[in-house]
Design an enzyme around this catalytic site. Structure first.
Site, PDB file in Angstrom:
ATOM      1  N   GLY A 188       0.718  -1.287  -0.119  1.00  0.00           N
ATOM      2  CA  GLY A 188      -0.554   0.121  -0.124  1.00  0.00           C
ATOM      3  C   GLY A 188       0.958   1.452  -0.061  1.00  0.00           C
TER       4      GLY A 188
ATOM      5  N   PRO B 256       5.931  13.082  -4.143  1.00  0.00           N
ATOM      6  CA  PRO B 256       5.740  13.356  -3.100  1.00  0.00           C
ATOM      7  C   PRO B 256       4.400  13.025  -2.623  1.00  0.00           C
ATOM      8  CG  PRO B 256       6.740  15.157  -4.758  1.00  0.00           C
ATOM      9  CD  PRO B 256       6.890  13.845  -5.254  1.00  0.00           C
ATOM     10  N   LYS B 257       3.406  13.000  -3.706  1.00  0.00           N
ATOM     11  CA  LYS B 257       1.918  12.318  -3.448  1.00  0.00           C
ATOM     12  C   LYS B 257       1.819  11.408  -2.274  1.00  0.00           C
ATOM     13  CE  LYS B 257      -2.624  12.229  -5.576  1.00  0.00           C
ATOM     14  NZ  LYS B 257      -3.103  12.412  -7.048  1.00  0.00           N
TER      15      LYS B 257
ATOM     16  N   GLY C 166      13.550   6.415   3.264  1.00  0.00           N
ATOM     17  CA  GLY C 166      12.069   5.855   2.766  1.00  0.00           C
ATOM     18  C   GLY C 166      11.433   6.221   3.841  1.00  0.00           C
TER      19      GLY C 166
ATOM     20  N   GLY D 251       8.029   5.345   5.310  1.00  0.00           N
ATOM     21  CA  GLY D 251       6.227   4.514   5.415  1.00  0.00           C
ATOM     22  C   GLY D 251       6.775   4.023   6.942  1.00  0.00           C
ATOM     23  N   GLU D 252       7.261   4.900   7.817  1.00  0.00           N
ATOM     24  CA  GLU D 252       7.205   4.861   9.344  1.00  0.00           C
ATOM     25  C   GLU D 252       7.694   5.759  10.207  1.00  0.00           C
ATOM     26  OE1 GLU D 252       9.709   0.764   8.714  1.00  0.00           O
ATOM     27  OE2 GLU D 252       9.082   0.215  10.123  1.00  0.00           O
TER      28      GLU D 252
HETATM   29 MO1  MOS Z   1       7.232  -2.700   8.681  1.00  0.00          MO
HETATM   30  S1  MOS Z   1       7.355  -3.229  11.224  1.00  0.00           S
HETATM   31  O1  MOS Z   1       8.939  -3.051   9.164  1.00  0.00           O
HETATM   32  O2  MOS Z   1       6.153  -3.817   8.068  1.00  0.00           O
END
Ligand code: MOS
Length: 758
Positions: free
Chosen positions: A476, A642-643, A712, A714-715
């Protein structure tokens, strides 16, 4: 010239997703499919004395019931059950024996012609248990805290460093001190897509006589195939794991889950295709973010210079694996205190093994740390932002390395400006809006910029289209889209002529998609594979009669607008189609392995940073908290899109609101069972909870982290958010709630006892 990376482009898979064309693990049509339904233990610890399946077996349409009594012999050693994200210990094996190790443990699989039949028959199974006393409560078992075992998984989650200086003395002598305990409940992953595996069984055509095509919900098809192959002793070439779309992972799909094991087991025994899907309630029988208790103590001189720092953390794990939620390393990365001491412990309880959940360790540890820094700011009578700037460090003090890049200072500046931080009245309870108390809080966020090895293939086909692939996942996050952008730019081919494939073990190998490393890891492999195709095209170009490229080097050319061009004069060009034709009408292909340049990387600390500013409104009578406004500025290297990157940060911020104010898996320790195991009772934010969220990217130029310069995203979006909210709640109310989530009962109870400004 067209350049795709860096532009806010729509997802290439967007249309397939919103039109329902995208298929998830439980949605693939298979002829003659059987359905498995899992039966879960209702006790927490003990033994199955007898399991009565006769009534269930008599139901018409029931094909088989698997329990520990009829489970076939499988791999013996723990090593066979270890996946790429397994912590030290002995992985859980479904239906291994009569032993019950946690509540909700799968104890049987009912297989039937339909899902509904299987579920109905499952209700007819009766179990006689021999119960033993269980322990599930962190607080009641704190005396059992111990050091975690060291193992494979600690590679990316190293324990905190040894003490430096003399914390006790420095803290004692510090004119300003804070020391507090912070308690976080556990949280269960609740991605929209439920866990599911569809195992397609075929006979005859292959050497071993059997073929398994497995549609699995996973963050890494490679991890699933290794697990299935080892556990069931099925040759690699007779298994194919496919996972083109994942309806959210957040860490829960980093490890093969028990539905995969059970679905393969049933298919192999019955020689039929089988699907096993979890229900929402069963999602609460998997891993989770563990409950933690942390103590943070900070000592500072009266000008705000932090001299002493202490952080200890205790986190829950199971009795059989040492999963460690490493919460205590982050202070040494953010602040330059000279006298530090960190202590990381775990407690084994009768529960399932916890799992990585978005920014594992990071968000929980930084929440405690950044709340403590806020407490220190009030004690000093200093603006919390000013205190952080005064203790800004260019080095990661844990390993004494400078950062490969760190634009946190600029994040603070631009975030504060956008938010209007300068207009803040420092006094708690000083900013009101009718019956609500308004609070402004801030915090810092930090996460790792990992880079791992991966492989990718690029094929420039005869029709001029480019096909690129790697066995990675798009959970996602936008993997399909950014890989398409990278490939398109590297070979100068329009994005609509590029097809990126992933989520299939027939493709070149890639690691599990986690730790925010996929953009860097797979992106570097995609770039390398496309460059390798580029070199082949260059060689073809040189050989053409009267080639303008005959005497130049590869570094003198670029690819743009479907042609190879001279950098010095891009008008001098040969169309790619001419080169393909010169290749004897064959596609030009290359497979590349991208490996991190450790020699270069190891000399630097590599991290993403964020600055978070939050406004809350707290209803004075009801204690309800709303996050009315939040700004997160992020330094994460180069931003490819950026989106999609903004979507990642916003998703993290929403989850930060959830963690701070709503989300908690509540266990009744008398039963050892999660009681709010449904989305009706497990609170996550809805649209009405989310107001203005603003994201700023402060770009960093970084050629150390990886060839793309990306870190990255994502977190990092979740990391600073809960602390900023907790700090804003204090600013609004004068009440410091150190137990998350900050629910109205905690605020109202505290309001009657504690209203202070320090
Ligand atoms: Mo992430 S918690 O490394 O999917």
């Amino acid at each position: 010239m067209t350049q795709y990376t860096g532009r806010p482009l729509n997802r290439v898979d967007g249309v397939d997703k919103v039109t329902g064309k995208a298929n998830y693990a439980a949605e693939f049509d298979v002829q003659g499919l059987l359905y498995g339904y899992i039966v879960n233990s209702t006790i927490t610890k003990g033994k199955i004395r007898q399991i009565h399946t006769d009534d269930a077996r008599r139901v018409e349409g029931i094909v088989s019931i698997f329990t520990h009594e009829n489970r076939p012999k499988l791999a013996w050693f723990d090593l066979s059950y270890k996946d790429q994200d397994a912590p030290p210990g002995s992985p859980f094996r479904p239906l291994r024996d009569a032993q019950i190790q946690f509540n909700g443990q799968p104890i049987a699989l009912v297989v039937a012609e339909t899902f509904e039949l299987a579920r109905y028959a499952a209700t007819l199974i009766r179990v006689d248990y021999e119960q033993e006393t269980h322990q599930t409560d962190l607080q009641a078992n704190r005396h059992k805290a111990r050091k975690p075992a060291v193992g494979m998984a600690t590679l990316f989650k190293p324990p905190p460093p040894d003490p430096r200086g003399n914390f006790e003395e420095a803290f004692r002598n510090a004119p300003v001190q804070v020391a507090s305990e912070y308690v976080h409940g556990s949280e269960h992953h609740n991605p929209m897509e439920l866990f599911a595996s569809t195992v397609v069984y075929e006979k005859g055509r292959y050497k071993s006589g059997e073929r398994y095509t497995i549609y699995d919900k996973t963050q890494g098809v490679t991890n699933s195939i290794l697990y299935v192959s080892q556990v069931f002793n099925i040759p690699f070439k007779d298994i194919r794991v496919i996972s083109p779309y994942v309806g959210g992972g957040f860490g829960s799909a980093l490890r093969p889950q028990h539905q995969l094991f059970l679905a393969v087991l049933a298919a192999r025994e019955l020689k039929r295709s089988v699907r096993v899907t979890l229900t929402r309630q069963q999602m609460f029988t998997l891993g989770y973010r563990p409950a933690t208790v942390q103590t943070v103590a900070l000592g500072a001189s009266s000008d705000g210079t932090m001299t002493a720092m202490y952080h200890d953390g205790v986190a829950v794990t199971s009795q059989f694996e040492d999963y460690t939620e490493v919460v205590t390393t982050w202070g040494g990365l953010l602040y330059p205190a000279e006298h530090v001491k960190f202590d990381q412990k775990i407690i084994s309880l009768d529960v399932a093994t916890p799992m990585d959940m978005r920014a594992p360790g990071g968000v929980t540890g930084v929440t405690a740390l950044e709340c403590a820094v806020d407490e220190l700011a009030y004690k000093l009578g200093m603006d919390p932002l000013e205190l952080r700037l005064r203790n800004y460090t260019e080095r990661n003090m844990n390993n004494d390395l400078t950062y490969s890049s760190k634009e946190l200072r600029e994040c603070f500046r631009r975030g504060a400006e956008r938010f209007g931080w300068a207009k803040r009245n420092p006094e708690p309870r000083s900013m009101r809006k009718e019956h609500t108390l308004v609070g402004w809080g801030m915090a810092t966020g930090i996460w790792d910029a990992f880079h791992a090895p991966a492989r990718a293939e690029a094929v420039l086909m005869v029709n001029g289209k480019l096909r690129v692939s790697s066995a990675t996942a798009d959970i996602g996050t936008g993997t399909y889209t950014i890989m398409t952008q990278i490939a398109a730019d590297t070979l100068g081919i329009p994005m609509e002529d590029v097809l990126f494939k992933l989520g299939d073990t027939d493709l070149p190998v890639a690691p599990i998609a986690g730790g925010s490393w996929t953009a860097a890891t797979v992106g570097s492999a995609v770039k390398a594979a496309c460059e390798a195709v580029g070199e082949k095209l260059f060689k073809l170009a040189r050989k053409l009669p009267n080639s303008p490229f005959a005497k130049v080097r590869f570094s003198d050319v670029l690819f743009a607008e479907k042609a190879i061009r001279l950098k010095k004069d891009p008008a001098i060009a040969i169309p790619l189609q001419t080169l393909i034709d010169a290749n004897g009408g064959a596609a030009v292909r290359a497979i590349s392995t991208s490996v991190p340049n450790l020699l270069k990387q190891r000399k630097y600390a590599r991290n993403t940073h964020s600055a978070v500013f939050v406004e809350v409104e707290v209803d004075e009578d009801f204690g309800t908290v709303r996050v009315t406004r939040a700004v997160t500025s992020v330094a994460a290297g180069r931003i490819l899109n950026p989106k999609t990157a903004r979507s990642q940060i916003i998703g993290g911020m929403v989850w930060g609101i959830s963690k701070a104010l709503e989300e908690e898996s509540v266990m009744d320790h008398q039963f050892g069972r999660i009681m709010n195991h449904s989305l009706a009772e497990y609170h996550v934010p809805v649209n009405a909870d989310i107001h203005e969220l603003d994201v700023i990217f402060v770009e960093e130029h970084d050629d150390i982290v990886n060839p793309l310069g990306v870190k990255g995203v994502g977190e990092i979006g979740i990391v600073g958010m809960p602390a900023a909210i907790a700090n804003a709640v204090f600013h609004a109310t004068g009440i410091r709630v150190r137990t998350l989530p900050i629910t109205l009962d905690k605020l109202l109870t505290a309001a009657t006892t504690e209203v202070s400004t320090s």
